[in-house]
Design a protein around this motif. Sequence first.
Motif, mmCIF file in Angstrom:
data_model
loop_
_atom_site.group_PDB
_atom_site.id
_atom_site.type_symbol
_atom_site.label_atom_id
_atom_site.label_comp_id
_atom_site.label_asym_id
_atom_site.label_seq_id
_atom_site.Cartn_x
_atom_site.Cartn_y
_atom_site.Cartn_z
ATOM 1 N N THR A 173 12.575 52.830 -87.369
ATOM 2 C CA THR A 173 13.105 51.822 -85.975
ATOM 3 C C THR A 173 12.311 50.884 -85.479
ATOM 4 N N ARG A 174 11.127 51.373 -85.250
ATOM 5 C CA ARG A 174 10.046 50.647 -84.748
ATOM 6 C C ARG A 174 9.445 49.770 -85.507
ATOM 7 N N GLU A 175 9.473 50.147 -86.876
ATOM 8 C CA GLU A 175 9.027 49.191 -87.804
ATOM 9 C C GLU A 175 9.808 48.127 -87.929
ATOM 10 N N LEU A 176 11.091 48.193 -88.038
ATOM 11 C CA LEU A 176 12.132 47.205 -87.915
ATOM 12 C C LEU A 176 12.179 46.192 -86.388
ATOM 13 N N GLY A 177 11.327 46.769 -85.631
ATOM 14 C CA GLY A 177 11.338 45.990 -84.501
ATOM 15 C C GLY A 177 12.456 46.376 -83.574
ATOM 16 N N GLN A 178 13.188 47.561 -83.960
ATOM 17 C CA GLN A 178 14.521 48.099 -82.957
ATOM 18 C C GLN A 178 14.130 49.178 -82.347
ATOM 19 N N SER A 179 15.070 49.546 -81.598
ATOM 20 C CA SER A 179 15.095 51.083 -80.926
ATOM 21 C C SER A 179 16.405 51.776 -80.706
ATOM 22 N N ILE A 180 16.447 53.077 -80.604
ATOM 23 C CA ILE A 180 17.540 53.711 -80.143
ATOM 24 C C ILE A 180 17.465 54.103 -78.777
ATOM 25 N N ASN A 181 18.093 53.530 -78.020
ATOM 26 C CA ASN A 181 18.021 53.637 -76.509
ATOM 27 C C ASN A 181 19.269 54.514 -75.820
ATOM 28 N N ASP A 182 19.906 55.177 -76.762
ATOM 29 C CA ASP A 182 21.039 55.920 -76.197
ATOM 30 C C ASP A 182 21.161 57.126 -77.096
ATOM 31 N N ARG A 183 22.038 58.000 -76.380
ATOM 32 C CA ARG A 183 22.492 59.268 -77.164
ATOM 33 C C ARG A 183 23.287 58.908 -78.521
ATOM 34 N N TYR A 184 23.601 59.464 -79.415
ATOM 35 C CA TYR A 184 24.212 59.399 -80.622
ATOM 36 C C TYR A 184 24.826 61.003 -81.259
ATOM 37 N N LEU A 185 25.714 61.036 -81.854
ATOM 38 C CA LEU A 185 26.646 62.082 -82.090
ATOM 39 C C LEU A 185 26.126 62.484 -83.684
ATOM 40 N N LEU A 192 44.060 52.063 -86.073
ATOM 41 C CA LEU A 192 44.780 53.112 -85.271
ATOM 42 C C LEU A 192 43.611 54.287 -85.228
ATOM 43 N N PHE A 193 43.337 54.884 -86.490
ATOM 44 C CA PHE A 193 42.292 55.946 -86.497
ATOM 45 C C PHE A 193 40.876 55.600 -85.895
ATOM 46 N N ALA A 194 40.307 54.448 -85.817
ATOM 47 C CA ALA A 194 39.192 54.001 -85.317
ATOM 48 C C ALA A 194 39.274 53.946 -84.005
ATOM 49 N N GLU A 195 40.479 53.398 -83.321
ATOM 50 C CA GLU A 195 40.779 53.432 -81.740
ATOM 51 C C GLU A 195 40.705 54.986 -81.386
ATOM 52 N N TYR A 196 41.337 55.868 -82.462
ATOM 53 C CA TYR A 196 41.464 57.241 -81.824
ATOM 54 C C TYR A 196 40.183 57.894 -81.814
ATOM 55 N N LEU A 197 39.225 57.762 -82.689
ATOM 56 C CA LEU A 197 37.803 58.413 -82.863
ATOM 57 C C LEU A 197 37.147 57.706 -81.927
ATOM 58 N N GLY A 198 37.006 56.481 -81.674
ATOM 59 C CA GLY A 198 35.951 55.829 -80.926
ATOM 60 C C GLY A 198 34.871 55.808 -81.397
ATOM 61 N N ASP A 199 33.597 56.342 -80.497
ATOM 62 C CA ASP A 199 32.373 56.293 -80.864
ATOM 63 C C ASP A 199 32.227 57.459 -82.015
ATOM 64 N N GLN A 200 32.888 58.099 -82.233
ATOM 65 C CA GLN A 200 32.822 59.339 -83.376
ATOM 66 C C GLN A 200 32.668 58.318 -84.764
ATOM 67 N N MET A 201 33.134 57.367 -84.652
ATOM 68 C CA MET A 201 33.164 56.593 -86.106
ATOM 69 C C MET A 201 31.673 56.342 -86.721
ATOM 70 N N LEU A 202 30.954 56.255 -85.653
ATOM 71 C CA LEU A 202 29.483 56.092 -86.101
ATOM 72 C C LEU A 202 28.619 57.318 -85.875
ATOM 73 N N ALA A 203 29.251 58.615 -86.007
ATOM 74 C CA ALA A 203 28.505 59.606 -85.831
ATOM 75 C C ALA A 203 27.716 59.934 -87.212
ATOM 76 N N VAL A 204 26.675 60.235 -87.046
ATOM 77 C CA VAL A 204 25.716 60.533 -88.445
ATOM 78 C C VAL A 204 26.264 62.046 -88.983
ATOM 79 N N VAL A 205 26.468 61.963 -90.150
ATOM 80 C CA VAL A 205 26.950 63.459 -90.872
ATOM 81 C C VAL A 205 25.805 64.081 -91.685
ATOM 82 N N CYS A 206 25.477 65.327 -91.434
ATOM 83 C CA CYS A 206 24.650 65.935 -92.316
ATOM 84 C C CYS A 206 24.949 67.430 -92.501
ATOM 85 N N ARG A 207 24.414 68.138 -93.012
ATOM 86 C CA ARG A 207 24.763 69.517 -93.569
ATOM 87 C C ARG A 207 24.277 70.431 -92.632
ATOM 88 N N HIS A 208 23.212 70.717 -92.157
ATOM 89 C CA HIS A 208 22.941 72.011 -91.223
ATOM 90 C C HIS A 208 22.329 71.392 -89.890
#
Length: 300
Positions: free
Chosen positions: A94-106, A52-68
């Motif tokens: 990510t390029r070293e892994l042969g991957q890429s980030i092609n979208d925005r993220y929170l 239920l909480f995962a449905e509620y938060l949606g993409d925010q479940m994979l948001a990166v958490v930092c301090r500042h």
Amino acid sequence: MAYVESKSDCAGSLVMKHLNAMQDQDRHSLMANIIGIVALMGTAPTFELSKLFAEYLGDQMLAVVCRHYEDINLLESYDENGKLNPNFALHMFTRELGQSINDRYLVLCIEEIRVCEADKDVEGKLLFPHPTLPDGSTPAGFLGYAVNMINIEDDHWDTKTASGCGLRETLFYRLFGETQVYETRKDMKRAMSCIKDRAVSMDGGILRGNGAITLGCLEPDVIFPIEPARNRLSENDMRVMKRCRELKLELKETIRELVGKRKSHKSDLERFYERRDLYVRFFVRLSSVGSKKFRSLDSL
């Protein structure tokens, strides 16, 4: 964690891989302020609540958490024209892994989050009042507040801001606010008059507030780990924390009384100075009149 890391197109997954691939020394020196991702910050006591909480938060479940805000520079860098630098930090990895980030993220920065000012109980749960219907009763089916139903993951129990605020009153309050949890959609609908923020129900209802409601059905890919709620504190710890809370309340009351006494003292002191000045002026005049009388007698 393994499933999160398997999502190759997800920035949160790549952040976790980046942290795990670094040596301990590098991680503490370069990435110490990158805490992790939301899905791994807490646990849920049951699968139903986690889903239920995962449905509620949606993409925010994979948001990166930092301090500042400044820590974002550890994830991305831009040139003078505002274009992303692909040869820096996370994108280089990510390029070293042969991957890429092609979208925005929170990215959520806990030091910049407005802290919930509600009091807490001995276990750190936020003390919100129960919702009340016009007749003063608590709505049927009310189970509690979502922010208090998430258990802080063991590795992040001591993760706090510089001012000592934990993840519940910062990160999870930012995500859930005062979202109420009900047993059924019918219970949630009957309680509409006392839902001031948002609400969810165990049978999948999601009320976003301000006229918005989420319909349909979803099986989220990423959910919170399942871990039955347990008492993390010994009886002695709970007694000590309870006593600390009592002393804090006593201190707050003492300070309130002291402020009142100081105001009263200041007012009394002002009245004293006013009356003293009146007496001084009176005796000065009296002394002046007496001196004139003595001079008149001497002249006789």
